[in-house]
Design a protein around this motif. Structure first.
Motif, PDB file in Angstrom:
ATOM      1  N   VAL A 107     -18.333  -2.416   7.031  1.00 36.15           N
ATOM      2  CA  VAL A 107     -16.906  -2.318   6.721  1.00 36.15           C
ATOM      3  C   VAL A 107     -16.518  -0.845   6.609  1.00 36.15           C
ATOM      4  N   TYR A 108     -15.574  -0.424   7.415  1.00 36.55           N
ATOM      5  CA  TYR A 108     -15.154   0.983   7.589  1.00 36.55           C
ATOM      6  C   TYR A 108     -16.332   1.950   7.373  1.00 36.55           C
ATOM      7  N   PRO A 109     -17.312   1.899   8.301  1.00 36.79           N
ATOM      8  CA  PRO A 109     -18.551   2.667   8.124  1.00 36.79           C
ATOM      9  C   PRO A 109     -18.359   4.174   8.275  1.00 36.79           C
TER      10      PRO A 109
ATOM     11  N   ALA B  80      -9.740  -9.357   4.741  1.00 35.01           N
ATOM     12  CA  ALA B  80     -11.115  -9.508   4.267  1.00 35.01           C
ATOM     13  C   ALA B  80     -11.643 -10.901   4.585  1.00 35.01           C
ATOM     14  N   ARG B  81     -10.795 -11.917   4.403  1.00 33.92           N
ATOM     15  CA  ARG B  81     -11.218 -13.284   4.738  1.00 33.92           C
ATOM     16  C   ARG B  81     -11.521 -13.398   6.231  1.00 33.92           C
TER      17      ARG B  81
ATOM     18  N   GLY C 290     -10.850   1.334   1.928  1.00 38.41           N
ATOM     19  CA  GLY C 290     -11.031   0.745   0.602  1.00 38.41           C
ATOM     20  C   GLY C 290     -10.319  -0.573   0.399  1.00 38.41           C
ATOM     21  N   TYR C 291      -9.756  -1.140   1.464  1.00 34.27           N
ATOM     22  CA  TYR C 291      -8.965  -2.359   1.253  1.00 34.27           C
ATOM     23  C   TYR C 291      -9.806  -3.535   0.773  1.00 34.27           C
ATOM     24  N   PHE C 292     -11.121  -3.521   0.986  1.00 34.56           N
ATOM     25  CA  PHE C 292     -11.971  -4.603   0.485  1.00 34.56           C
ATOM     26  C   PHE C 292     -11.945  -4.678  -1.045  1.00 34.56           C
ATOM     27  N   LEU C 293     -11.592  -3.574  -1.703  1.00 32.35           N
ATOM     28  CA  LEU C 293     -11.518  -3.558  -3.159  1.00 32.35           C
ATOM     29  C   LEU C 293     -10.114  -3.862  -3.663  1.00 32.35           C
ATOM     30  N   MET C 294      -9.197  -4.164  -2.763  1.00 36.13           N
ATOM     31  CA  MET C 294      -7.799  -4.400  -3.139  1.00 36.13           C
ATOM     32  C   MET C 294      -7.383  -5.845  -2.909  1.00 36.13           C
ATOM     33  N   GLN C 295      -8.343  -6.737  -2.730  1.00 33.60           N
ATOM     34  CA  GLN C 295      -8.019  -8.103  -2.340  1.00 33.60           C
ATOM     35  C   GLN C 295      -7.227  -8.854  -3.398  1.00 33.60           C
ATOM     36  N   ASP C 296      -7.356  -8.459  -4.658  1.00 34.09           N
ATOM     37  CA  ASP C 296      -6.666  -9.172  -5.719  1.00 34.09           C
ATOM     38  C   ASP C 296      -5.242  -8.679  -5.944  1.00 34.09           C
ATOM     39  N   ILE C 297      -4.838  -7.591  -5.280  1.00 29.77           N
ATOM     40  CA  ILE C 297      -3.482  -7.076  -5.490  1.00 29.77           C
ATOM     41  C   ILE C 297      -2.696  -6.883  -4.203  1.00 29.77           C
ATOM     42  N   VAL C 298      -3.367  -6.840  -3.052  1.00 29.57           N
ATOM     43  CA  VAL C 298      -2.682  -6.631  -1.768  1.00 29.57           C
ATOM     44  C   VAL C 298      -2.957  -7.836  -0.873  1.00 29.57           C
ATOM     45  N   PRO C 299      -1.976  -8.724  -0.685  1.00 30.55           N
ATOM     46  CA  PRO C 299      -2.200  -9.930   0.121  1.00 30.55           C
ATOM     47  C   PRO C 299      -2.737  -9.636   1.519  1.00 30.55           C
ATOM     48  N   ALA C 300      -2.241  -8.578   2.159  1.00 28.48           N
ATOM     49  CA  ALA C 300      -2.719  -8.259   3.509  1.00 28.48           C
ATOM     50  C   ALA C 300      -4.193  -7.878   3.492  1.00 28.48           C
TER      51      ALA C 300
ATOM     52  N   LEU D  41       0.830  -1.199   0.000  1.00 30.39           N
ATOM     53  CA  LEU D  41       0.000   0.000   0.000  1.00 30.39           C
ATOM     54  C   LEU D  41       0.869   1.254   0.000  1.00 30.39           C
ATOM     55  N   HIS D  42       1.968   1.208   0.747  1.00 27.93           N
ATOM     56  CA  HIS D  42       2.906   2.338   0.742  1.00 27.93           C
ATOM     57  C   HIS D  42       3.405   2.612  -0.673  1.00 27.93           C
ATOM     58  N   ASN D  43       3.799   1.558  -1.379  1.00 30.92           N
ATOM     59  CA  ASN D  43       4.301   1.719  -2.744  1.00 30.92           C
ATOM     60  C   ASN D  43       3.202   2.195  -3.684  1.00 30.92           C
TER      61      ASN D  43
END
Length: 319
Positions: A183-185, A296-297, A281-291, A7-9
């Motif tokens: 999720v992050y309401p 999310a799981r 917004g990390y729920f939308l990043m599941q396919d690119i950010v392993p964490a 995410l930093h990168n």
């Protein structure tokens, strides 16, 4: 915990040519196109386990005589659950396509039919139209998938409306929910928590963006005190078991924590799942950010834990 390295990168790459243009400086069309471009990536079309999820779009009649779309996701493994899912995007951005990957993940992880709601959006349709569409969609889901454990769910602005739908269902008795996933309401229209956050800017979502989204959704400032908007001051009693997920580097983090504490204080069973090292917004990043995928799981596992054990497959009434 430090910000996740990937995410930093990602943030560093996005800011390489200067700070991103604020949402308020874009037209609605430009903001929506940028949101979709950032949310939809080649792998989000569905692969692996996600390919086993079938989809069908349906139209739902609204109370004012108009109609809106829902997308129904049906997994191969069905455990008798159904989610009405409300996407985020500040009530004005996002749609069923931007949240396709998140809904597929939920369907597979929970063995649940997922009804993703393409509610009408601000500024063309300000409050309370999007919320009313969400309520109508939840009733449609209950009618079309009876006998299932029904969860009302959403992320960000969608989580705001999900809680509003749960409050309406409690008061009217129209729909019975077995649980809710927030999720992050977004729950504090004063932005007191967000403005005081150490993450007020620089982590993809800024307080200025939040303020603009509220202005679009609530052009009449007097409506900001409505219980379905000012949710931290709403009557939160007698709501279904709730999972609240937050992200560490998110201006909404503190209000999410406060909401979880207020729900717990009223006697609502609450599971708070923090998101160490993650951003809004990390729920939308599941396919690119392993964490993001791992967290999310975990969030979905916590939701499954508050629901009943497997209840057996239920036929889905569409091809």
């Amino acid at each position: 915990m430090p910000l996740d390295r990937m995410l930093h990168n990602l943030i560093k790459w996005q800011r390489a040519e200067g700070p991103p243009t604020p949402v308020r400086a874009l037209t609605v069309e430009e903001a929506r196109e940028r949101y979709l471009r950032n949310a939809i990536r080649p792998r989000s079309a569905g692969g692996g386990a996600h390919a086993a999820v079938s989809t069908a779009d349906r139209m739902v009649d609204s109370a004012d005589g108009s109609s809106f779309r829902v997308r129904v996701y049906a997994p191969e493994t069905d455990e008798g659950r159904v989610l009405t899912y409300l996407h985020g995007g500040g009530w004005s951005l996002g749609d069923v396509d931007s949240h396709d990957w998140a809904c597929r993940t939920a369907a597979v992880s929970l063995g649940a039919v997922v009804v993703s709601v393409d509610y009408r959006r601000a500024p063309e349709f300000p409050y309370p139209t999007p919320l009313h569409d969400a309520m109508t969609a939840a009733r449609w889901t209950a009618r079309c998938f009876p006998g299932r454990e029904h969860v009302i769910a959403g992320d960000s602005a969608g989580a705001n409306m999900a809680l509003g739908v749960a409050l309406d269902a409690r008061d009217t008795g129209d729909v019975e929910f077995a649980g809710q996933l927030l999720v992050y309401p977004v729950v504090d229209p004063t932005l007191r928590f967000a403005s005081n956050s150490a993450c007020a800017e620089g982590y993809l979502l800024s307080v200025d963006d939040l303020a603009h989204h509220y202005d679009q959704y609530l052009p009449d400032p007097r409506r900001r005190s409505d219980p379905a908007v000012d949710l931290l001051n709403a009557d939160l009693r007698n709501l279904p078991p709730t999972v609240v997920a937050t992200a560490e580097f998110d201006p909404l983090h503190d209000e999410g924590v406060e909401l979880a504490e207020k729900l717990r204080a009223t006697g609502v069973p609450v599971r708070h799942v923090p998101g160490p090292g993650l951003v809004h917004g990390y729920f939308l990043m599941q396919d690119i950010v392993p964490a993001a995928s791992a967290r999310a799981r975990l969030v979905l596992d916590e939701l499954a834990a508050v629901l009943s054990p497997e209840r057996g497959a239920k036929p889905v009434p569409f091809g």
